[in-house]
Each structure stands twice: as structure tokens, then as C-alpha cells.
Design a protein around this motif. Structure first.
Motif, PDB file in Angstrom:
ATOM      1  N   LEU A   1       0.878  -1.169   0.000  1.00 11.47           N
ATOM      2  CA  LEU A   1       0.000   0.000   0.000  1.00 11.47           C
ATOM      3  C   LEU A   1       0.912   1.215   0.000  1.00 11.47           C
ATOM      4  CD1 LEU A   1      -2.937   1.084   0.276  1.00 11.47           C
ATOM      5  CD2 LEU A   1      -2.513   1.186   2.745  1.00 11.47           C
ATOM      6  N   THR A   2       0.849   1.999  -1.068  1.00  9.10           N
ATOM      7  CA  THR A   2       1.826   3.070  -1.279  1.00  9.10           C
ATOM      8  C   THR A   2       1.142   4.429  -1.394  1.00  9.10           C
ATOM      9  OG1 THR A   2       3.321   1.554  -2.431  1.00  9.10           O
ATOM     10  CG2 THR A   2       3.650   3.899  -2.816  1.00  9.10           C
ATOM     11  N   VAL A   3       1.709   5.408  -0.726  1.00  6.91           N
ATOM     12  CA  VAL A   3       1.253   6.794  -0.820  1.00  6.91           C
ATOM     13  C   VAL A   3       2.408   7.627  -1.335  1.00  6.91           C
ATOM     14  CG1 VAL A   3       0.662   8.831   0.536  1.00  6.91           C
ATOM     15  CG2 VAL A   3      -0.549   6.702   0.933  1.00  6.91           C
ATOM     16  N   SER A   4       2.140   8.516  -2.279  1.00 11.84           N
ATOM     17  CA  SER A   4       3.199   9.366  -2.813  1.00 11.84           C
ATOM     18  C   SER A   4       2.682  10.770  -3.065  1.00 11.84           C
ATOM     19  CB  SER A   4       3.772   8.769  -4.107  1.00 11.84           C
ATOM     20  OG  SER A   4       2.742   8.568  -5.059  1.00 11.84           O
ATOM     21  N   GLY A   5       3.605  11.729  -2.964  1.00  7.59           N
ATOM     22  CA  GLY A   5       3.246  13.124  -3.194  1.00  7.59           C
ATOM     23  C   GLY A   5       4.473  14.003  -3.099  1.00  7.59           C
ATOM     24  N   LEU A   6       4.273  15.304  -3.180  1.00  7.24           N
ATOM     25  CA  LEU A   6       5.393  16.240  -3.067  1.00  7.24           C
ATOM     26  C   LEU A   6       6.042  16.105  -1.701  1.00  7.24           C
ATOM     27  CD1 LEU A   6       3.891  19.453  -4.717  1.00  7.24           C
ATOM     28  CD2 LEU A   6       5.496  17.811  -5.720  1.00  7.24           C
TER      29      LEU A   6
END
Length: 248
Positions: free
Chosen positions: A207-212
């Protein structure tokens, strides 16, 4: 409520990882059922394949092969994306960052599901994207939870120096229980990944979260980690995962 069914389920519920076999007497004592009643229930369960005796003339019982058959049936019916998607949506709404579902496909990691954030500036990641297992938090997390032999097989293309440092990083990921990457797939971005376990207690996805990267700092970073950990645990439970039973 059908009392016969209740009694049968009481017997079945006695068996777990720390109690794989029980005698008739033990079953009678633990369920509170009289021995003759417990014996009749066991005969019925045995005829249906739900319990079996450890030996033909031994009065010790264990779960039968019917549960293996049912386990495979349930496993095939559970669709990872279908189960994870609602919880991914909820997580994306809570933290307002893009959420991905990543799995191993050969020597690569593949992004099989995505929920976008509501931010004006979004990361572009399409479903079906593939990445080497040594780039990004999701791929690295999946690699970290493989056996040492599997890791080495998939790292053959790397030089020895890179391989050594990566193996050390994978050990750290496995120890802390999550992976974090900085600018590995996109400049000025951060990725966080937590493992998803199935009923066999094996990691089946990340489960992956990505952002600035500016969104992943200080207290907000810790809050995102907490939300991700809770979401990953909930998805894992929906996949049939339960923590190991600790004997006291």
C-alpha cells in the motif's frame, strides 16, 4: 439458533496454531460438552471431512482437509483490488495524497490500482506502470519481504557495491515495517509504503502513498504514517490475515 451447529462450531474453534490436536477428553472439557455428545459431534464432523483422527485408532483429532479446500476457494474468490479499493479511497480522502496498490510481477513491481488526491498538482502514475524492484518505496518494500534467495535472484543485474547497500536497506525496511523513498521515481517526491498480508501471513502487495516531499514533513509525516499503518492492517484483515497467536 441451531444448537447442534453451535456445538460443532465450538469444537472447531478449539483448534488454532498452538492447538493442532486434541483428545476427546480435552474437547469435552474445553467445550463443556458431555463426552458422549462431543463424540457424536466429532463423528459427524469427521464424516463431512471437517475433522480427522491423527491415526485410524487414535482418539486424537485435528482439523480435516475440508478446511484446506474451503481455504483455497475463499482465497480465489477474494480479489485484492476489489477489497483494497474502498479502503484506499478512504485513506486518500483522509490524507489527500495519491494512494497506489503495488504487486510483484516477475522481476518488476506493477501498479495495479490507484486513487488520486484532490490536489491541483498531482503525480502522474498510471495503472499498469512497472518499475524495477529496487526503485521506489513500494517496489523496495515488496523486495524486502522476500526471502534472501529471492532477493539475490532479482538483484543479479546490479553491481556488487549497489547490491550490498541495497540489501542493508532492505533489512532496515523489514525491521521497521515500512519503506520510505525520496525522489527515486520523481524529483521532489516522497513515497511511503506498508505491507499487505494475506491469510497465509505472506506479503502480497504494498500500500503506497506518494506526493510532493513538502507534504511529508514533521508532524504531518507521522500522521500519514499512522493513517497508512491503520489502513494496511485493515486491508490485511479483509484478506484473511490474523496476527500469530502468542502462547502465554
Amino acid at each position: 439458533m441451531n444448537q447442534s451447529v453451535v456445538k460443532a462450531l465450538k469444537i472447531i474453534d478449539l483448534f488454532n496454531e498452538t492447538t493442532s490436536e486434541l483428545s476427546l477428553k480435552e474437547i469435552s472439557v474445553r467445550t463443556g460438552l458431555p463426552k458422549p455428545t462431543a463424540y457424536r459431534m466429532l463423528q459427524s464432523l469427521e464424516s463431512m471431512g471437517y475433522v480427522m483422527r491423527t491415526e485410524a485408532y487414535d482418539q486424537r483429532y485435528q482439523l480435516g482437509l475440508k478446511f484446506l479446500e474451503l481455504g483455497h476457494l475463499v482465497s480465489h474468490q477474494l480479489d485484492l483490488r476489489q477489497i483494497a479499493k474502498p479502503l484506499m479511497k478512504r485513506l486518500a480522502e483522509e490524507i489527500n495524497e495519491a494512494v497506489h496498490l503495488v504487486v510483484v510481477h516477475g522481476n518488476h513491481a506493477t501498479y495495479i490500482e490507484k486513487v488520486d488526491s484532490n490536489r491541483a498538482l498531482r503525480l502522474y502514475t498510471k495503472v499498469g506502470k512497472s518499475s524495477p524492484l529496487y526503485i521506489g518505496s513500494g517496489p523496495k518494500l515488496l523486495l524486502a519481504f522476500m526471502s534472501k534467495d529471492e532477493q539475490l535472484t532479482r538483484l543479479n543485474e546490479l553491481n556488487n557495491h549497489h547490491k550490498k547497500s541495497l540489501i542493508e536497506e532492505l533489512a532496515s525496511i523489514r525491521l521497521q515495517g515500512y519503506a520510505q523513498s525520496e525522489g527515486e521515481q520523481d524529483v521532489d517526491t516522497t513515497g511511503l509504503s506498508y505491507p499487505l498480508y494475506d491469510h497465509k501471513r505472506e506479503v502480497v502487495a504494498a500500500l503506497t502513498v506518494s506526493g510532493l516531499s513538502s507534504h511529508f514533513e514533521g508532524e504531518n509525516l507521522e500522521w500519514i504514517k499512522l493513517q497508512m499503518k491503520q489502513a494496511s492492517e485493515e486491508i490485511s484483515r479483509c484478506l484473511g490475515y490474523s496476527p500469530s497467536v502468542v502462547q502465554r
